[in-house]
Write a protein that holds these residues in place. Sequence first.
Motif, PDB file in Angstrom:
ATOM      1  N   SER A  45       0.844  -1.196   0.000  1.00 44.24           N
ATOM      2  CA  SER A  45       0.000   0.000   0.000  1.00 44.24           C
ATOM      3  C   SER A  45       0.881   1.249   0.000  1.00 44.24           C
ATOM      4  CB  SER A  45      -0.943   0.004   1.208  1.00 44.24           C
ATOM      5  OG  SER A  45      -0.224  -0.028   2.418  1.00 44.24           O
ATOM      6  N   ASP A  46       0.400   2.274  -0.667  1.00 45.51           N
ATOM      7  CA  ASP A  46       1.107   3.542  -0.844  1.00 45.51           C
ATOM      8  C   ASP A  46       0.745   4.466   0.310  1.00 45.51           C
ATOM      9  OD1 ASP A  46       2.190   5.929  -1.709  1.00 45.51           O
ATOM     10  OD2 ASP A  46       0.839   6.146  -3.436  1.00 45.51           O
ATOM     11  N   LYS A  47       1.719   4.822   1.134  1.00 47.10           N
ATOM     12  CA  LYS A  47       1.427   5.645   2.311  1.00 47.10           C
ATOM     13  C   LYS A  47       0.978   7.056   1.949  1.00 47.10           C
ATOM     14  CE  LYS A  47       6.110   7.356   3.322  1.00 47.10           C
ATOM     15  NZ  LYS A  47       7.152   7.409   4.379  1.00 47.10           N
ATOM     16  N   PHE A  48       1.128   7.445   0.678  1.00 44.76           N
ATOM     17  CA  PHE A  48       0.673   8.763   0.234  1.00 44.76           C
ATOM     18  C   PHE A  48      -0.738   8.715  -0.370  1.00 44.76           C
ATOM     19  CE2 PHE A  48       5.326   8.907   0.092  1.00 44.76           C
ATOM     20  CZ  PHE A  48       5.555  10.019   0.879  1.00 44.76           C
ATOM     21  N   ASP A  49      -1.315   7.524  -0.408  1.00 45.23           N
ATOM     22  CA  ASP A  49      -2.668   7.302  -0.914  1.00 45.23           C
ATOM     23  C   ASP A  49      -3.557   7.054   0.301  1.00 45.23           C
ATOM     24  OD1 ASP A  49      -5.024   6.324  -1.992  1.00 45.23           O
ATOM     25  OD2 ASP A  49      -4.056   4.862  -3.306  1.00 45.23           O
ATOM     26  N   MET A  50      -4.629   7.839   0.466  1.00 48.34           N
ATOM     27  CA  MET A  50      -5.443   7.690   1.668  1.00 48.34           C
ATOM     28  C   MET A  50      -6.068   6.297   1.790  1.00 48.34           C
ATOM     29  SD  MET A  50      -8.698  10.137   0.770  1.00 48.34           S
ATOM     30  CE  MET A  50      -9.708   9.901  -0.691  1.00 48.34           C
ATOM     31  N   ASP A  51      -6.160   5.557   0.688  1.00 46.92           N
ATOM     32  CA  ASP A  51      -6.685   4.193   0.753  1.00 46.92           C
ATOM     33  C   ASP A  51      -5.776   3.265   1.554  1.00 46.92           C
ATOM     34  OD1 ASP A  51      -8.966   4.767  -0.664  1.00 46.92           O
ATOM     35  OD2 ASP A  51      -8.124   4.195  -2.606  1.00 46.92           O
ATOM     36  N   CYS A  52      -4.538   3.689   1.814  1.00 46.86           N
ATOM     37  CA  CYS A  52      -3.629   2.848   2.600  1.00 46.86           C
ATOM     38  C   CYS A  52      -4.187   2.594   3.999  1.00 46.86           C
ATOM     39  CB  CYS A  52      -2.242   3.481   2.694  1.00 46.86           C
ATOM     40  SG  CYS A  52      -2.111   4.903   3.812  1.00 46.86           S
ATOM     41  N   MET A  53      -5.087   3.468   4.464  1.00 40.61           N
ATOM     42  CA  MET A  53      -5.660   3.301   5.804  1.00 40.61           C
ATOM     43  C   MET A  53      -6.642   2.132   5.871  1.00 40.61           C
ATOM     44  SD  MET A  53      -6.264   7.226   7.089  1.00 40.61           S
ATOM     45  CE  MET A  53      -7.009   7.855   5.585  1.00 40.61           C
ATOM     46  N   ILE A  54      -7.065   1.618   4.724  1.00 42.59           N
ATOM     47  CA  ILE A  54      -8.022   0.525   4.691  1.00 42.59           C
ATOM     48  C   ILE A  54      -7.339  -0.823   4.896  1.00 42.59           C
ATOM     49  CG2 ILE A  54      -9.636  -0.727   3.186  1.00 42.59           C
ATOM     50  CD1 ILE A  54     -10.272   1.958   1.848  1.00 42.59           C
ATOM     51  N   PHE A  55      -6.127  -0.961   4.375  1.00 44.71           N
ATOM     52  CA  PHE A  55      -5.519  -2.283   4.236  1.00 44.71           C
ATOM     53  C   PHE A  55      -4.879  -2.785   5.525  1.00 44.71           C
ATOM     54  CE2 PHE A  55      -5.167  -0.389  -0.120  1.00 44.71           C
ATOM     55  CZ  PHE A  55      -6.233  -1.108  -0.640  1.00 44.71           C
ATOM     56  N   ALA A  56      -4.929  -4.117   5.680  1.00 43.40           N
ATOM     57  CA  ALA A  56      -4.413  -4.761   6.888  1.00 43.40           C
ATOM     58  C   ALA A  56      -3.835  -6.125   6.527  1.00 43.40           C
ATOM     59  CB  ALA A  56      -5.536  -4.905   7.921  1.00 43.40           C
ATOM     60  N   ASP A  57      -3.328  -6.818   7.545  1.00 44.39           N
ATOM     61  CA  ASP A  57      -2.677  -8.116   7.348  1.00 44.39           C
ATOM     62  C   ASP A  57      -3.367  -9.200   8.174  1.00 44.39           C
ATOM     63  OD1 ASP A  57      -0.871  -6.459   6.019  1.00 44.39           O
ATOM     64  OD2 ASP A  57       0.494  -6.373   7.738  1.00 44.39           O
ATOM     65  N   GLY A  58      -3.274 -10.437   7.709  1.00 42.39           N
ATOM     66  CA  GLY A  58      -3.842 -11.536   8.475  1.00 42.39           C
ATOM     67  C   GLY A  58      -3.898 -12.812   7.650  1.00 42.39           C
ATOM     68  N   ALA A  59      -4.273 -13.913   8.320  1.00 41.47           N
ATOM     69  CA  ALA A  59      -4.384 -15.209   7.648  1.00 41.47           C
ATOM     70  C   ALA A  59      -5.453 -16.048   8.325  1.00 41.47           C
ATOM     71  CB  ALA A  59      -3.044 -15.941   7.671  1.00 41.47           C
ATOM     72  N   GLY A  60      -6.182 -16.799   7.516  1.00 39.88           N
ATOM     73  CA  GLY A  60      -7.185 -17.724   8.035  1.00 39.88           C
ATOM     74  C   GLY A  60      -7.102 -19.037   7.284  1.00 39.88           C
ATOM     75  N   ALA A  61      -7.384 -20.139   7.968  1.00 40.79           N
ATOM     76  CA  ALA A  61      -7.279 -21.461   7.352  1.00 40.79           C
ATOM     77  C   ALA A  61      -8.487 -22.310   7.715  1.00 40.79           C
ATOM     78  CB  ALA A  61      -5.995 -22.161   7.806  1.00 40.79           C
TER      79      ALA A  61
END
Length: 353
Positions: free
Chosen positions: A168-184
Motif C-alpha cells: 500500500s502507498d502511504k501517500f494514498d489515503m486508501d492505505c488506511m483501509i488495508f491490513a494483514d492476516g491469515a485464516g485457514a
Amino acid sequence: MANSIITATGSYIPDRKVPNQHFLNHEFYDEKGERIAKPTPEVVTKLQEITGIQERRIAPDDLNTSDIATLAAEKALANMDRETLDYIIVAQNFGDVSLAFRQTDMVPCIAARVKHNLRIKNPFTVAFDIPFGCPGWLQGTILADYLIKSGDAKRILVIGAEILSRVSDKFDMDCMIFADGAGATLMEATAENTGILNHLTRSDTYREAHLLNMGRSYQPERTGQQLYIKMKGHEIYKYAARQVPKTIKQNLDNAGITLTEVKKILLHQANEKMDNAMLNRLFKLYQIEEIPADIAPMIISWAGNSSVATLPIMFDLIQRGKLPDHRLQPGDIVVFASVGAGMNTNSMIYRMP
C-alpha cells in the motif's frame, strides 16, 4: 457423491495495532499527484465514517505471507495427521512481500512454502495458489468442493493470507483501509446432506477489470519502479452494491433456500458502509424491510481489510466463540460472499454440520 464440510479452522491475527491516529501527520495525494487540500485529520475522520475502520492489524517485520499462512494452518491442523492432506490451496495476491525488498515474490508459490514449513513429506499433497482478488479464499473453498465431489480428494486445507501493508502507498489515503492476516479451514468429505449446498461465481472483466490494479505512488517525487495497490473506490462500491446481492440471491434460489432461513451472512470485510449497502439491497430483493441486527458479523473496525483472510478469520473467530454475539449450531444456514479485484464476486451456501 460426497459433500464437503469444514471440520477445523485456524487464524493468525497480528498483535500489532495501528490506530487511525497514526495517520494524522501523513501527506496524502490524489491520482493526479496533487496534494489533497483537506486537512489530514479531516481525511482520516471521513475515511473512518465511511469504512468503519478505527484500527488495523499489521504483521511483524520478520514475518512474510507464507509465515502467517503457516501459523493459521497449524491451528487448523492441530488435531490431525497433516500427511493425509490431499491438497493445500492458498489464496493470496502478492506472494511473499518482505519488508526489506517490498517486491512480489511468487516462486515458489505460497502453498509450496507452507507445505515446506509444515514439514509435510507426502509428495501427493499437492500445493498451489489462487490469485483471485479478495474473493480468493472463498474461490479456493469452491474449488476444494469440486475436488472432493469428484472423488479426487478427501481432505483439503484452504488458506487465505495477505500482507497488504507492504503493497500500500502511504501517500494514498486508501492505505488506511488495508491490513494483514491469515485464516485457514480444513475441508473433508462427508456422506451427510450438510456442508456446502451451493455456490456461484462471476467475473466481470469487460468494464470492471481495472477497478483494482497496481500503480506507482501518488507522491510525484517518488520516481522509483515500486508498484502499489490502487483502487477506484467509488466505482468498486457501486459494483459491489449492485452485484453481490444479486449473486447471493441467485445462489440461494439455486439452492432452494430463502433469505429467512439464513442464520448468518459472512461478507468480505472491505468497507462497513459498502457491506451495509449490500445487505440493504439484498433484503430489498426479498421485500424484507427489517434486517436482523445480528445476521452479519463485522470485524473491520479493529481488523481492517485483510483481503482473502477476512472471511476465514471471521469464521474461525465464530467457531472458537470469540465473537460472543454470534453463534452457529448444527443445521444453521450460513451465506459466505466476497467481492474484489477482477472484478470477481462469489457466494456460497453452507449448512453447519
